[in-house]
Design a protein around this motif. Sequence first.
Motif, PDB file in Angstrom:
ATOM      1  N   ILE B 303       0.840  -1.201   0.000  1.00  0.00           N
ATOM      2  CA  ILE B 303       0.000   0.000   0.000  1.00  0.00           C
ATOM      3  C   ILE B 303       0.876   1.253   0.000  1.00  0.00           C
ATOM      4  O   ILE B 303       0.674   2.176  -0.789  1.00  0.00           O
ATOM      5  CB  ILE B 303      -0.951  -0.016   1.230  1.00  0.00           C
ATOM      6  N   ALA B 304       1.862   1.267   0.890  1.00  0.00           N
ATOM      7  CA  ALA B 304       2.719   2.449   1.005  1.00  0.00           C
ATOM      8  C   ALA B 304       3.614   2.609  -0.230  1.00  0.00           C
ATOM      9  O   ALA B 304       3.762   3.718  -0.765  1.00  0.00           O
ATOM     10  CB  ALA B 304       3.563   2.352   2.281  1.00  0.00           C
ATOM     11  N   MET B 305       4.205   1.500  -0.684  1.00  0.00           N
ATOM     12  CA  MET B 305       5.060   1.574  -1.883  1.00  0.00           C
ATOM     13  C   MET B 305       4.267   2.055  -3.100  1.00  0.00           C
ATOM     14  O   MET B 305       4.757   2.872  -3.891  1.00  0.00           O
ATOM     15  CB  MET B 305       5.624   0.189  -2.210  1.00  0.00           C
ATOM     16  N   ALA B 306       3.052   1.538  -3.247  1.00  0.00           N
ATOM     17  CA  ALA B 306       2.241   1.910  -4.412  1.00  0.00           C
ATOM     18  C   ALA B 306       1.776   3.359  -4.315  1.00  0.00           C
ATOM     19  O   ALA B 306       1.733   4.080  -5.329  1.00  0.00           O
ATOM     20  CB  ALA B 306       1.036   0.975  -4.533  1.00  0.00           C
ATOM     21  N   ALA B 307       1.464   3.801  -3.105  1.00  0.00           N
ATOM     22  CA  ALA B 307       1.044   5.199  -2.931  1.00  0.00           C
ATOM     23  C   ALA B 307       2.170   6.141  -3.344  1.00  0.00           C
ATOM     24  O   ALA B 307       1.959   7.117  -4.073  1.00  0.00           O
ATOM     25  CB  ALA B 307       0.625   5.442  -1.477  1.00  0.00           C
ATOM     26  N   GLY B 308       3.388   5.836  -2.886  1.00  0.00           N
ATOM     27  CA  GLY B 308       4.535   6.657  -3.265  1.00  0.00           C
ATOM     28  C   GLY B 308       4.765   6.655  -4.769  1.00  0.00           C
ATOM     29  O   GLY B 308       5.044   7.696  -5.382  1.00  0.00           O
ATOM     30  N   LYS B 309       4.631   5.485  -5.357  1.00  0.00           N
ATOM     31  CA  LYS B 309       4.842   5.353  -6.805  1.00  0.00           C
ATOM     32  C   LYS B 309       3.823   6.199  -7.597  1.00  0.00           C
ATOM     33  O   LYS B 309       4.174   6.845  -8.600  1.00  0.00           O
ATOM     34  CB  LYS B 309       4.722   3.863  -7.161  1.00  0.00           C
ATOM     35  N   LEU B 310       2.568   6.217  -7.137  1.00  0.00           N
ATOM     36  CA  LEU B 310       1.551   7.010  -7.840  1.00  0.00           C
ATOM     37  C   LEU B 310       1.855   8.500  -7.729  1.00  0.00           C
ATOM     38  O   LEU B 310       1.638   9.263  -8.674  1.00  0.00           O
ATOM     39  CB  LEU B 310       0.147   6.685  -7.294  1.00  0.00           C
ATOM     40  N   ILE B 311       2.357   8.922  -6.574  1.00  0.00           N
ATOM     41  CA  ILE B 311       2.738  10.334  -6.397  1.00  0.00           C
ATOM     42  C   ILE B 311       3.953  10.644  -7.276  1.00  0.00           C
ATOM     43  O   ILE B 311       4.026  11.697  -7.914  1.00  0.00           O
ATOM     44  CB  ILE B 311       3.027  10.632  -4.903  1.00  0.00           C
ATOM     45  N   ARG B 312       4.870   9.698  -7.341  1.00  0.00           N
ATOM     46  CA  ARG B 312       6.064   9.864  -8.184  1.00  0.00           C
ATOM     47  C   ARG B 312       5.686  10.032  -9.657  1.00  0.00           C
ATOM     48  O   ARG B 312       6.361  10.723 -10.423  1.00  0.00           O
ATOM     49  CB  ARG B 312       6.953   8.633  -8.027  1.00  0.00           C
ATOM     50  N   ASP B 313       4.607   9.427 -10.072  1.00  0.00           N
ATOM     51  CA  ASP B 313       4.201   9.483 -11.474  1.00  0.00           C
ATOM     52  C   ASP B 313       3.493  10.790 -11.846  1.00  0.00           C
ATOM     53  O   ASP B 313       3.132  10.988 -13.015  1.00  0.00           O
ATOM     54  CB  ASP B 313       3.291   8.289 -11.812  1.00  0.00           C
ATOM     55  N   LEU B 314       3.284  11.667 -10.867  1.00  0.00           N
ATOM     56  CA  LEU B 314       2.697  12.983 -11.182  1.00  0.00           C
ATOM     57  C   LEU B 314       3.694  13.785 -12.023  1.00  0.00           C
ATOM     58  O   LEU B 314       4.892  13.497 -12.019  1.00  0.00           O
ATOM     59  CB  LEU B 314       2.385  13.735  -9.878  1.00  0.00           C
ATOM     60  N   PRO B 315       3.204  14.825 -12.720  1.00  0.00           N
ATOM     61  CA  PRO B 315       4.107  15.616 -13.579  1.00  0.00           C
ATOM     62  C   PRO B 315       5.295  16.206 -12.824  1.00  0.00           C
ATOM     63  O   PRO B 315       6.376  16.352 -13.374  1.00  0.00           O
ATOM     64  CB  PRO B 315       3.198  16.710 -14.121  1.00  0.00           C
ATOM     65  N   GLN B 316       5.090  16.555 -11.560  1.00  0.00           N
ATOM     66  CA  GLN B 316       6.262  17.015 -10.797  1.00  0.00           C
ATOM     67  C   GLN B 316       6.242  16.476  -9.385  1.00  0.00           C
ATOM     68  O   GLN B 316       5.210  16.068  -8.869  1.00  0.00           O
ATOM     69  CB  GLN B 316       6.365  18.540 -10.802  1.00  0.00           C
ATOM     70  N   ARG B 317       7.416  16.463  -8.779  1.00  0.00           N
ATOM     71  CA  ARG B 317       7.568  15.938  -7.426  1.00  0.00           C
ATOM     72  C   ARG B 317       6.738  16.769  -6.444  1.00  0.00           C
ATOM     73  O   ARG B 317       6.511  17.958  -6.675  1.00  0.00           O
ATOM     74  CB  ARG B 317       9.045  15.974  -7.003  1.00  0.00           C
TER      75      ARG B 317
END
Lengths: 479, 479
Positions: B303-317
């Motif tokens: 859950i935590a790894m995937a949440a971070g990954k989805l945020i990482r995939d946004l246009p900017q950090r």
Amino acid sequence: MRRLPLTLLAASLLLATGIASAATPTTIPATAVKTAERLRDKAMHDDTGYRIVESLTTEVGPRMAGSDADQRARDWAVAKFKALGYDKVYTEAVTYPLWERRSEHAAIVGPFAQPLVLSALGYSPGTPKGGLTAQVVKFDSLDALKAADPASVKGKIVYIGYRMQRAKDGHDYGMGSAVRTAGPPIAAAKGAAGYLLRSAGTDAHDRIAHTGVTGFRDPAKAIPAAALSNLDADQLERVLAYGKPVTLKLDLDCGVVGEYTGANVIGEITGRKHPDQVVAIGGHLDSWDPGTGAIDDGAGVAIAMAAGKLIRDLPQRPDRTIRVIAFANEEMGLWGGRAYADKHAGEVAKFQLGTESDFGAGPVWRMSASVKPEARKAIAQIAKVLAPIGVTYDAKKPGGGGSDLSQMHGKGMAALSLTQDGTHYFDWHHTANDTLDKIDPKELAQNVAVYAAFSYMAAQADGDFGSAPGAFANDGAGE
Amino acid sequence: MRRLPLTLLAASLLLATGIASAATPTTIPATAVKTAERLRDKAMHDDTGYRIVESLTTEVGPRMAGSDADQRARDWAVAKFKALGYDKVYTEAVTYPLWERRSEHAAIVGPFAQPLVLSALGYSPGTPKGGLTAQVVKFDSLDALKAADPASVKGKIVYIGYRMQRAKDGHDYGMGSAVRTAGPPIAAAKGAAGYLLRSAGTDAHDRIAHTGVTGFRDPAKAIPAAALSNLDADQLERVLAYGKPVTLKLDLDCGVVGEYTGANVIGEITGRKHPDQVVAIGGHLDSWDPGTGAIDDGAGVAIAMAAGKLIRDLPQRPDRTIRVIAFANEEMGLWGGRAYADKHAGEVAKFQLGTESDFGAGPVWRMSASVKPEARKAIAQIAKVLAPIGVTYDAKKPGGGGSDLSQMHGKGMAALSLTQDGTHYFDWHHTANDTLDKIDPKELAQNVAVYAAFSYMAAQADGDFGSAPGAFANDGAGE
């Protein structure tokens, strides 16, 4: 399609054309029907059956044929028959190969090393000391294994991933058990080093393996064989899906260690008029070792014992003898049933009617019979008494007599099939989860009601059901 | 009754009287709320989380702290963080006593000899070679054991038959785990030879034991301790009900064999504006050994790894850093969480907000928070984004931060509690049945949506949530 048995074909023609048989039809006297109805109604609210299976599973627990608990189970059965007031209690020796399970471990070696939960199968030899390490080769079905080039199998561990589906009549166990019994010798003949199957069980969320017997005929050609729990089969298939070679290690310490003589334990309520004519019911006393054998087959033993006890409690003994048989070693190949049939084949005409309970503790929902045409009316009378408690009479199906008593039926004994609701039976069958909590006392009581009522009516019948040497050889019950 | 925390009391007064705080309230900018809503909606239909937990449970499987699989789990986590595109991946050492389970057997010796299924508890010593044979003495509760005369316990195997009940919030684990952790040292202090409990689990039909850690403080005073499966506890109680002395044999080969240094594995999505300020989320990487640790706590890590990954995939950090921590050895006493808090206590003010997922894979249904009063508006903004996916905000409860991160909360980190539906969690918890099939991919995706949305909003907030040394010492989260 099932072949239409000749005797049933004849019966159907008679029914269809309305031509009466020349012979006198067998019937149940009206007073006996009334008594059977009272027996049925009493049994529905009686807990004798549940108390028997609670006693067996608690005081003996697991009782694998030939184990230390085998003798204790027989002692328990003798004592229980006596305590229930049976008129005659005796044993008949049964000899069979003694197979022992000492320990069992398995693991994926690579890729993704991890342990697997499995159960060695009956008559499996052990692996060499230090274990058997080999690549696994997967097949989706027994037919796929049959068709396989031996070169693709040689030296490998064969795995068959057949997944059993739930059914009220449990018919998918036909294929499930074939994968377990027929698969290992086929794999061995092709040169496989070992054999694994996805458990022949319908649970999807329990990490518990379903054990059971294999079909090795020649011990010299046997290979280590075991069942993975359904969850471990899922895991193995996920690992295989990565597309890399998968190596397993099996470490099974088990095997045949000699011969053992146990016994069928028999209790009788002696017939008043025809003590030598018997209605035969029963279950099997042995169980697999991981559970306490509540549904397989403490329930069957309890149903039959309780039915006999309720008949015994009537004001007078029935006309014919009620014989309750707790069979030895059903699990590893009907040893008790075959020994019984071999010993009593010559008396088959004395067996009025018989059937064994060995499909759990769910309610009986269907009755079918293999009897002579002139006894169909009596069967319909039995069906009428059982209908109010949920039993439907299927006049087209044969009656096979159940697991061990199928052997007496094979010799010519008229037989019923009393089919239980087995929807969840294969969730727990042959596993550590075969325990007392799986039995609903009310459903068990319905079974006792069915067995008490039918047994009593058969014992009181005017006429017989057609037992004779070879009488039902082509009825299709064995198919 | 739960004490009303001082900070919440202050917040309540402010809310009740409508007096604005002198400090600037923390808020989430409207654009960040919009992005969080999009993240949430995307996550609900994204299978990244499920694929991560499938990968961990398949490729590593069971990963008990300090076992061979511990290193493989850490390697897996490092590789997975990198594959998911995390900006920074590193480990921080965690040292703890190494406990090993080698084998475990038990049986009723008499009356009614039969094997029992159990699991040795973490930090249990082994029994003497050849096993420990002693009479069992039963108590219904921990209080009954506390009140017992030591003479009634001395030299015996204490058994506590407390039966855990299912609850959405799993509150009965409070007593269930107390019987497991507090019971053994109490029994040992009274001179007991061994300790057994009815498994702290809510399943009623599985012959599978729930393992878990004990609370022995002094290894020199520890006694062999294990959990019986619920079905074996039922069986033992049935045998005890016969009223005769019952003798058990325990044969446990397990114990502490030294010290081990593992590590917390950490992945970061680096903040654009405030890289040193972190939103901390995570799960624990270790699992108990009988299952593959899918719900405990592969799910939390995923859950935590995937949440971070989805945020990482946004246009900017995001503005602040998203830090995902896969904790070491939670199971045997929050070793990873305590090591983390000890190491990072001095930076607590840099922790914007944090919480860990460690209660399975059921949907999040409740949010609560321990934050400064001026941040309640931002929490309400988060709650509004989570409401459409089934999360209710309870403004009266504190937020504890989850298992390992409770330790950082104890140092003063502002924290949420995101409570999952744990109705069936304790059916499978710490057993062989903790496997991938227990996870519903859609429910797991809802968790990822919750973590992604809240983490992003916290990272983008104008203002902080009140983290400061000792800030939430009296919020009641630890009660």
